[in-house]
Design a protein around this motif. Structure first.
Motif, mmCIF file in Angstrom:
data_model
loop_
_atom_site.group_PDB
_atom_site.id
_atom_site.type_symbol
_atom_site.label_atom_id
_atom_site.label_comp_id
_atom_site.label_asym_id
_atom_site.label_seq_id
_atom_site.Cartn_x
_atom_site.Cartn_y
_atom_site.Cartn_z
ATOM 1 N N VAL A 146 -6.791 3.914 -0.715
ATOM 2 C CA VAL A 146 -6.563 2.595 -0.646
ATOM 3 C C VAL A 146 -7.948 1.532 -0.421
ATOM 4 O O VAL A 146 -8.102 0.233 -0.681
ATOM 5 C CB VAL A 146 -5.422 1.904 -0.913
ATOM 6 N N GLY A 147 -8.398 2.442 1.307
ATOM 7 C CA GLY A 147 -9.267 1.444 2.144
ATOM 8 C C GLY A 147 -8.816 0.296 3.730
ATOM 9 O O GLY A 147 -9.304 0.017 3.655
ATOM 10 N N TYR A 154 -5.444 -1.025 5.844
ATOM 11 C CA TYR A 154 -4.205 -2.154 5.046
ATOM 12 C C TYR A 154 -4.979 -3.309 4.933
ATOM 13 O O TYR A 154 -3.773 -4.007 4.008
ATOM 14 C CB TYR A 154 -3.437 -2.209 7.428
ATOM 15 N N PRO A 155 -5.860 -3.532 5.624
ATOM 16 C CA PRO A 155 -6.266 -5.337 4.739
ATOM 17 C C PRO A 155 -5.793 -4.984 3.524
ATOM 18 O O PRO A 155 -5.755 -5.625 2.941
ATOM 19 C CB PRO A 155 -7.066 -5.149 5.822
ATOM 20 N N LYS A 156 -6.222 -3.954 2.108
ATOM 21 C CA LYS A 156 -6.357 -3.496 1.142
ATOM 22 C C LYS A 156 -5.431 -3.134 0.404
ATOM 23 O O LYS A 156 -4.952 -3.685 0.048
ATOM 24 C CB LYS A 156 -7.656 -2.624 1.268
ATOM 25 N N LEU A 157 -4.347 -2.552 1.473
ATOM 26 C CA LEU A 157 -2.864 -2.865 0.734
ATOM 27 C C LEU A 157 -2.777 -3.521 0.948
ATOM 28 O O LEU A 157 -2.022 -4.037 -0.584
ATOM 29 C CB LEU A 157 -2.277 -1.824 2.399
ATOM 30 N N SER A 171 -4.036 -7.056 0.103
ATOM 31 C CA SER A 171 -3.836 -7.670 -0.640
ATOM 32 C C SER A 171 -4.147 -6.950 -2.396
ATOM 33 O O SER A 171 -3.817 -7.735 -3.216
ATOM 34 C CB SER A 171 -5.558 -7.119 -0.909
ATOM 35 N N LYS A 172 -4.502 -5.748 -2.482
ATOM 36 C CA LYS A 172 -4.593 -4.390 -3.610
ATOM 37 C C LYS A 172 -3.019 -4.777 -4.627
ATOM 38 O O LYS A 172 -2.862 -4.830 -5.424
ATOM 39 C CB LYS A 172 -5.020 -3.648 -3.999
ATOM 40 N N TYR A 173 -1.739 -4.415 -3.016
ATOM 41 C CA TYR A 173 -0.641 -4.443 -3.567
ATOM 42 C C TYR A 173 -0.320 -5.382 -4.951
ATOM 43 O O TYR A 173 0.895 -5.489 -5.378
ATOM 44 C CB TYR A 173 0.559 -4.406 -2.652
#
Length: 499
Positions: free
Chosen positions: A224-225, A227-230, A232-234
Motif C-alpha cells: 500500500v506504500g 501508513y500515510p498511503k493507508l 489517504s487511499k482508504y
C-alpha cells in the motif's frame, strides 16, 4: 471488470470465490507445524508431573511469568480475532482495535488485586471462591453453569465458525476431515498433559501467530506504500460496481466512514460511540479482569505473586499488537481489493462470499493470498490454525476444571483424586464431541456477524457475573441469604477475603 487478477504469482478469479492453496510447499509447511505442535506437546507431557488435580489444572503452581503472559495472549487471541478484527477494520476503521486496548487495564486489575485474593483463598476455579466467600453451594453451581454456557455457546462456536471459514476458503479441503485432524491433535495433549502442556504449546503457537501476522503486516504495508498511503487511499477504497439495473446502493453503504481513523467517535453517529467504548466495553472487559476462568487459572498457576505481575505486564504489551497486526491489514485489504472486500451489490457479494450482505469477512484471507508468496501462505495458514488451537485448548482445560471441581464433586462428594482426574479428561472428550457437532450448525454463517453475536452474548451475561465478583471482593457486608424453616436467614460466617 477483469475476470482474473494475478498478484505475486497467485491467480484467482474475481467472479467466484476461487481462493485456495494448491502449493505443495504450503502443505508441507502446514504439516511441519502440526508435527511441531505434537513434538512440543509430547516433550511437555513427559517433562512435567500431571498425577494430581493440582498438577493437572494448575501445572503444580510452577508457571514462570513469561509462560503465563504468552499463554494468556495466545488463549485470548483466536481465529475469530484475525477474521473479525480485519473484517470490521475493513468496513469501519481502527476503532474496533481499541476494544483490545481497553482490556489491558483490566489485566492490571487482575494481576494486582484479584488474583492475590483468589490465591489466598486457595481455590482452583472461580465458583469455588464464591462458595467460600458466600458459604453456599447454590451460587457455586449456578455460576459454573453460566461459565460453561459462555464458553460453549460463545467462544467455541466463534472459534469453530471462523476457523472453518478460513480453512475452507484458503486450503480448499474437506473441512470436516481437517477439523477432525486439528481436534485430534488438540485432544492428545489437552487430555493427557493438563495445563502445563497446554501452556507450553500455547507459547509455541503465540510465537507462530505473532511472526506470521507480522510478516503479513509487512507485506501489506509495502504494497500500500506505508501508513500515510493507508490513510489517504482508504478513503478512496470504493467498489467499482454500486448499482444493478434500477437499484442503486446508498452512499453510506459503500463509502468509507469519515471517522475511520478516529478511536473516539460520536455518541450519535458513531458505530462504536465513545461512551460505549469507555463504559460499555470496560464493563465487559472487567469480566476478564476479575472473573474469567481461562485467564485467572493461568495466574493461579504462577510460581509467585511477582511472576503473576510480570505475566500481566507481558500480556498487556502483547495486547497492543492486534491493532497493527489485524485491524490495519484488514483496512489495507479493502484498499487493494475493494471489489471483493467492500462489495455492496447483492449479486456481486453472492459471487464472492456466498452472502448478499457484504464480504468484509474476506479481508484477511484475500490479503494472505494476494500479497504473500507460496510457502509463506502456508505459514499464514499455520498462524490462523495456531490461534484456533490455542483458544480451544484453553477453553477445554478451563471448562474441564469447572465441571470436575464444581459439578462432579457435587454429584460425587466422596470421589477420589484419581476419579476426579478421569472425570476431567472425560469431560474434555465430551467438549471435543460438542465442537464437532458445532461445525455443520454454524458453517453457514461464519462471518463478522458471528463475532458480533459473541459480543452481544457476553454483554448480556458477563456484566451480572462481574458485579457479583466485585461485590464479593470489595463489599464485606454482602452475603447470601440461607433459607431456613423459619424464613430467610442471612449467613454471617462467610469467608471474607482481606484486601
Amino acid at each position: 471488470m477483469d475476470p482474473a487478477e494475478s498478484h505475486h504469482g497467485v491467480t484467482w478469479n474475481q467472479s467466484t470465490l476461487g481462493l485456495s492453496l494448491h502449493s505443495t510447499t504450503d502443505t508441507l509447511v502446514m504439516t511441519f507445524y502440526l508435527l511441531l505442535v505434537v513434538c512440543v506437546g509430547l516433550w511437555a507431557l513427559l517433562s512435567h508431573s500431571r498425577g494430581t488435580v493440582k498438577d493437572f489444572f494448575l501445572a503444580g503452581q510452577n508457571l514462570a511469568w513469561w509462560l503465563m503472559g504468552i499463554s494468556i495472549y495466545s488463549s485470548n487471541i483466536g481465529s475469530g480475532h484475525y477474521m473479525a478484527l480485519a473484517g470490521i477494520g475493513a468496513a469501519s476503521g481502527i476503532a474496533v482495535g481499541a476494544l483490545e486496548w481497553n482490556s489491558i487495564f483490566m489485566l492490571f486489575l487482575l494481576g494486582w488485586i484479584f488474583v492475590p485474593i483468589y490465591s489466598k483463598a486457595e481455590v482452583v476455579t472461580l465458583p469455588e471462591y464464591l462458595k467460600k466467600r458466600f458459604g453456599s453451594l447454590r451460587i457455586q453451581l449456578f455460576f459454573t453453569f453460566i461459565f460453561l454456557i459462555v464458553y460453549i455457546f460463545s467462544r467455541i462456536s466463534m472459534e469453530i465458525g471462523f476457523g472453518a471459514m478460513f480453512l475452507k476458503m484458503v486450503w480448499d479441503t474437506d473441512i470436516y476431515q481437517t477439523m477432525l485432524t486439528v481436534l485430534t491433535i488438540i485432544g492428545m495433549y489437552t487430555i493427557t498433559g493438563g495445563l502445563a502442556t497446554v501452556a507450553y504449546v500455547e507459547s509455541l503457537q503465540a510465537g507462530i501467530m505473532i511472526l506470521g501476522s507480522a510478516l503479513l503486516m509487512g507485506y501489506a504495508f509495502y504494497e500500500v506504500g506505508g501508513y500515510p498511503k493507508l490513510v489517504s487511499k482508504y478513503m478512496e477504497a470504493i467498489p467499482s460496481k454500486t448499482q444493478q439495473g434500477n437499484w442503486t446502493a446508498q452512499p453510506e453503504c459503500y463509502l468509507p466512514r469519515q471517522d475511520a481513523f478516529h478511536i473516539f467517535r460520536s455518541c450519535v453517529s458513531g458505530d462504536i460511540p465513545w461512551p460505549g467504548l469507555i463504559l460499555g466495553a470496560t464493563t465487559v472487559s472487567l469480566f476478564y479482569g476479575c472473573a474469567d476462568q481461562v485467564s485467572v487459572q493461568r495466574f493461579l498457576a504462577g510460581k509467585s505473586r511477582l511472576h503473576m505481575e510480570g505475566g500481566c505486564l507481558l500480556c498487556g504489551y502483547l495486547k497492543l499488537l492486534p491493532m497493527f497486526l489485524m485491524v490495519m491489514p484488514g483496512m489495507i485489504s479493502r484498499i487493494l481489493y475493494p471489489d471483493q472486500v467492500a462489495c455492496v451489490v447483492p449479486s456481486e457479494c453472492q459471487k464472492f462470499c456466498g452472502r448478499g450482505t457484504g464480504c468484509s469477512a474476506l479481508a484477511y484471507p484475500v490479503l494472505v493470498l494476494g500479497v504473500m508468496p507460496h510457502g509463506l501462505q502456508g505459514f499464514m495458514l499455520s498462524t490462523v490454525c495456531a490461534s484456533l488451537m490455542s483458544s480451544l485448548t484453553s477453553i477445554f482445560n478451563s471448562s474441564s476444571a469447572l465441571f470436575t471441581l464444581n459439578i462432579y464433586t457435587w454429584i460425587r462428594p466422596t470421589a477420589t483424586e484419581k476419579e476426579l482426574m478421569i472425570a476431567g479428561r472425560f469431560f474434555v472428550i465430551i467438549l471435543l464431541a460438542v465442537t464437532i457437532v458445532w461445525i455443520p450448525i454454524i458453517e453457514m454463517a461464519p462471518n463478522e456477524i458471528l463475532f458480533e453475536y459473541m459480543q452481544v452474548l457476553k454483554s448480556c451475561l458477563t456484566p451480572s457475573m462481574t458485579a457479583v465478583f466485585l461485590l464479593a471482593v470489595f463489599c464485606k457486608r454482602v452475603n447470601e441469604q440461607e433459607v431456613t424453616p423459619l424464613g430467610p436467614l442471612t449467613r454471617r460466617k462467610a469467608f471474607v477475603p482481606p484486601l
